[in-house]
Write a protein that holds these residues in place. Structure first.
Motif, PDB file in Angstrom:
ATOM      1  N   ASN A 125      26.282  71.490 -13.317  1.00 34.72           N
ATOM      2  CA  ASN A 125      25.531  71.862 -12.129  1.00 34.72           C
ATOM      3  C   ASN A 125      26.417  72.628 -11.157  1.00 34.72           C
ATOM      4  O   ASN A 125      27.636  72.726 -11.334  1.00 34.72           O
ATOM      5  CB  ASN A 125      24.959  70.615 -11.444  1.00 34.72           C
ATOM      6  CG  ASN A 125      23.943  69.895 -12.305  1.00 34.72           C
ATOM      7  OD1 ASN A 125      23.006  70.517 -12.802  1.00 34.72           O
ATOM      8  ND2 ASN A 125      24.125  68.593 -12.498  1.00 34.72           N
ATOM      9  N   THR A 126      25.783  73.113 -10.108  1.00 36.84           N
ATOM     10  CA  THR A 126      26.470  73.959  -9.139  1.00 36.84           C
ATOM     11  C   THR A 126      27.527  73.185  -8.352  1.00 36.84           C
ATOM     12  O   THR A 126      27.291  72.072  -7.875  1.00 36.84           O
ATOM     13  CB  THR A 126      25.467  74.575  -8.160  1.00 36.84           C
ATOM     14  OG1 THR A 126      24.546  75.381  -8.895  1.00 36.84           O
ATOM     15  CG2 THR A 126      26.160  75.428  -7.114  1.00 36.84           C
ATOM     16  N   LEU A 127      28.689  73.809  -8.206  1.00 39.88           N
ATOM     17  CA  LEU A 127      29.754  73.304  -7.341  1.00 39.88           C
ATOM     18  C   LEU A 127      29.893  74.258  -6.163  1.00 39.88           C
ATOM     19  O   LEU A 127      30.017  75.474  -6.351  1.00 39.88           O
ATOM     20  CB  LEU A 127      31.083  73.229  -8.100  1.00 39.88           C
ATOM     21  CG  LEU A 127      32.300  72.842  -7.256  1.00 39.88           C
ATOM     22  CD1 LEU A 127      32.214  71.372  -6.838  1.00 39.88           C
ATOM     23  CD2 LEU A 127      33.594  73.092  -8.032  1.00 39.88           C
ATOM     24  N   VAL A 128      29.866  73.727  -4.963  1.00 43.57           N
ATOM     25  CA  VAL A 128      30.014  74.555  -3.769  1.00 43.57           C
ATOM     26  C   VAL A 128      31.501  74.783  -3.492  1.00 43.57           C
ATOM     27  O   VAL A 128      32.274  73.827  -3.379  1.00 43.57           O
ATOM     28  CB  VAL A 128      29.339  73.903  -2.552  1.00 43.57           C
ATOM     29  CG1 VAL A 128      29.567  74.752  -1.296  1.00 43.57           C
ATOM     30  CG2 VAL A 128      27.848  73.718  -2.797  1.00 43.57           C
ATOM     31  N   GLY A 129      31.893  76.052  -3.428  1.00 44.33           N
ATOM     32  CA  GLY A 129      33.276  76.404  -3.133  1.00 44.33           C
ATOM     33  C   GLY A 129      33.324  77.522  -2.112  1.00 44.33           C
ATOM     34  O   GLY A 129      32.395  77.700  -1.319  1.00 44.33           O
ATOM     35  N   TYR A 130      34.374  78.298  -2.153  1.00 44.76           N
ATOM     36  CA  TYR A 130      34.527  79.390  -1.194  1.00 44.76           C
ATOM     37  C   TYR A 130      35.449  80.452  -1.772  1.00 44.76           C
ATOM     38  O   TYR A 130      36.163  80.222  -2.764  1.00 44.76           O
ATOM     39  CB  TYR A 130      35.118  78.871   0.127  1.00 44.76           C
ATOM     40  CG  TYR A 130      36.547  78.382  -0.011  1.00 44.76           C
ATOM     41  CD1 TYR A 130      37.625  79.225   0.227  1.00 44.76           C
ATOM     42  CD2 TYR A 130      36.816  77.065  -0.414  1.00 44.76           C
ATOM     43  CE1 TYR A 130      38.929  78.775   0.087  1.00 44.76           C
ATOM     44  CE2 TYR A 130      38.113  76.614  -0.557  1.00 44.76           C
ATOM     45  CZ  TYR A 130      39.171  77.467  -0.311  1.00 44.76           C
ATOM     46  OH  TYR A 130      40.458  77.025  -0.459  1.00 44.76           O
ATOM     47  N   SER A 131      35.424  81.626  -1.162  1.00 42.32           N
ATOM     48  CA  SER A 131      36.381  82.667  -1.506  1.00 42.32           C
ATOM     49  C   SER A 131      36.789  83.390  -0.233  1.00 42.32           C
ATOM     50  O   SER A 131      35.976  83.568   0.683  1.00 42.32           O
ATOM     51  CB  SER A 131      35.804  83.663  -2.526  1.00 42.32           C
ATOM     52  OG  SER A 131      34.724  84.381  -1.962  1.00 42.32           O
TER      53      SER A 131
END
Length: 206
Positions: A52-58
């Motif tokens: 499932n989706t993992l919330v991260g950042y860039s």
């Protein structure tokens, strides 16, 4: 790795030459900027299971170089936190599984100004793995984190599509989907997994 490094050096040398040509013909200087995005990351493929989706950042920097009045090229260098989340039933216990894959991504986006303040973009990227962790968590047993960098390939290759909207000459919003073209698993089996990442963010031109 040496082959991909040569590709990156070649791309940036071409960009440098193009920037000089554009500057001479159009008196348009390259624009530099920074951007940050919310990552909605996942892995896809036959061996991805119930990922499932993992919330991260860039976060990172870019250079925008005009080729014509409507076309431009935008190389970027981004730190990107990706991965996936899933569940595992083992030994009579349910575990929450979080895989965190951190990359230095280098996309080279070709942009087309479709309308005033609105542009489309597409281009390849190469990603360099910096870390890979797998965390298992159970409410009764606690959690444990393992380093799995040896199980993930050190480079990723993919293609990205996106769009931009300029609020002002300096501030813009960007939506981009990046899909891996190569399998990232580095084991003898169960390697059919690829990166998938939807990014929603803001940027500023200096």
């Amino acid at each position: 790795m040496k082959y991909f490094s040569l590709i990156i050096l070649f791309v940036f040398s071409v960009i440098s030459v193009n920037a000089q040509d554009v500057d001479a013909k159009m008196t348009a200087k390259p624009k530099f900027g920074a951007k940050a995005s919310l990552n909605l990351a996942n892995i896809l493929g036959d061996d991805a299971g119930d990922a499932n989706t993992l919330v991260g950042y860039s976060v990172g920097f870019f250079t925008e170089i005009a080729l014509t009045e409507t076309f431009s090229i935008q190389p970027e260098i981004l730190y990107s936190a990706q991965g996936s989340k899933s569940h595992l039933f083992y030994g009579g216990y349910n575990f929450d599984v979080t895989m965190k894959l951190n990359y230095i991504n280098v996309p080279v986006m070709f942009k087309y100004k479709a309308a005033d303040k609105f542009s489309l973009e597409a281009g390849p990227y190469i990603g360099f793995l910096t870390s890979a962790k797998l965390k298992l968590k159970n409410s009764s047993l606690g959690s444990e984190t393992e380093d799995i960098k040896d199980l993930i390939k050190s480079t990723d290759l993919g293609f990205a599509l996106g769009m931009n909207y300029d609020f002002t000459d300096s501030i813009f919003t960007n939506i981009r989907y990046s899909g891996g073209l190569v399998e990232i698993g580095n084991t003898d089996s169960d390697n059919n997994i690829k990166n998938s990442n939807l990014q929603i963010g803001l940027g500023i031109r200096f």
